[in-house]
Design a protein around this motif. Structure first.
Motif, PDB file in Angstrom:
ATOM      1  N   ARG A  78     -13.961   7.933 -18.270  1.00 33.13           N
ATOM      2  CA  ARG A  78     -14.552   7.327 -19.472  1.00 33.13           C
ATOM      3  C   ARG A  78     -15.745   6.446 -19.105  1.00 33.13           C
ATOM      4  O   ARG A  78     -16.818   6.548 -19.717  1.00 33.13           O
ATOM      5  CB  ARG A  78     -13.493   6.516 -20.218  1.00 33.13           C
ATOM      6  N   LEU A  79     -15.570   5.596 -18.102  1.00 36.75           N
ATOM      7  CA  LEU A  79     -16.659   4.696 -17.712  1.00 36.75           C
ATOM      8  C   LEU A  79     -17.835   5.456 -17.089  1.00 36.75           C
ATOM      9  O   LEU A  79     -18.993   5.101 -17.322  1.00 36.75           O
ATOM     10  CB  LEU A  79     -16.143   3.622 -16.758  1.00 36.75           C
ATOM     11  N   SER A  80     -17.544   6.493 -16.333  1.00 36.79           N
ATOM     12  CA  SER A  80     -18.621   7.315 -15.768  1.00 36.79           C
ATOM     13  C   SER A  80     -19.423   7.973 -16.880  1.00 36.79           C
ATOM     14  O   SER A  80     -20.656   8.075 -16.802  1.00 36.79           O
ATOM     15  CB  SER A  80     -18.065   8.381 -14.820  1.00 36.79           C
ATOM     16  N   SER A  81     -18.742   8.412 -17.929  1.00 37.49           N
ATOM     17  CA  SER A  81     -19.411   9.021 -19.075  1.00 37.49           C
ATOM     18  C   SER A  81     -20.345   8.018 -19.755  1.00 37.49           C
ATOM     19  O   SER A  81     -21.480   8.359 -20.113  1.00 37.49           O
ATOM     20  CB  SER A  81     -18.363   9.524 -20.067  1.00 37.49           C
ATOM     21  N   ILE A  82     -19.890   6.800 -19.908  1.00 39.27           N
ATOM     22  CA  ILE A  82     -20.714   5.754 -20.537  1.00 39.27           C
ATOM     23  C   ILE A  82     -21.942   5.450 -19.685  1.00 39.27           C
ATOM     24  O   ILE A  82     -23.073   5.382 -20.191  1.00 39.27           O
ATOM     25  CB  ILE A  82     -19.878   4.475 -20.774  1.00 39.27           C
ATOM     26  N   LEU A  83     -21.742   5.288 -18.376  1.00 38.48           N
ATOM     27  CA  LEU A  83     -22.874   5.017 -17.483  1.00 38.48           C
ATOM     28  C   LEU A  83     -23.839   6.195 -17.444  1.00 38.48           C
ATOM     29  O   LEU A  83     -25.060   6.007 -17.415  1.00 38.48           O
ATOM     30  CB  LEU A  83     -22.383   4.681 -16.071  1.00 38.48           C
TER      31      LEU A  83
END
Length: 159
Positions: A78-83
């Motif tokens: 999820r965080l990789s997608s946001i970044l």
């Protein structure tokens, strides 16, 4: 023939950020795994007649938060997608739907038990294949083992 200029831009950014990782072992893991997923997704995309550039960009960014933010594994997709969304948008090189496709695949890549878009499936399968190639002694069972076998069959041109 696809143009890979955007891929090269993203690759320079990702590996530039990885070069800043303080722990040598973590930096090597980031580079090794990302490179392996990039290679595997290239072969799988070719065998499945998918857009190679978009797949390779997803591979570059799929674990970005895990390696640059050292976040919990449960949150890394999820965080990789946001970044990835923030970075890809800032480049002004991609159409909105391309960013959405790439970021969706990144967000879903840990959900190996479910089936999704072709790009999601490429990333999931390349991730499993890369992990296996990095450590052939790892135990794969269930859906992960089946994904690896199916991906190898795709590379072999078998059904």
């Amino acid at each position: 023939m696809e143009n890979f200029d955007r891929y090269e831009t993203v690759r320079e950014y990702v590996y530039g950020e990885y070069s800043k990782i303080g722990s040598r072992a973590f930096r090597v893991a980031a580079i090794t795994h990302t490179s392996a997923v990039d290679t595997c997704i290239t072969l799988l995309a070719m065998s499945r007649n998918s857009k190679i550039e978009k797949a390779k960009i997803a591979a570059l960014l799929h674990d970005f938060a895990q390696y640059t933010q050292n976040c919990a594994h449960s949150e890394h997709a999820r965080l990789s997608s946001i970044l990835a969304h923030k970075y890809l948008s800032s480049t002004h090189l991609f159409k909105v739907y391309e960013i959405d496709d790439i970021c969706y695949a990144i967000a879903q890549h840990s959900h190996k038990e479910s089936y999704d878009s072709p790009l999601c499936e490429l990333l999931k399968d390349a991730d499993i294949m890369a992990r296996f190639l990095e450590n052939p002694n790892m135990e794969l069972t269930g859906i992960k083992k089946q994904r690896l076998l199916d991906a190898c069959a795709d590379l072999n041109g078998s059904d």
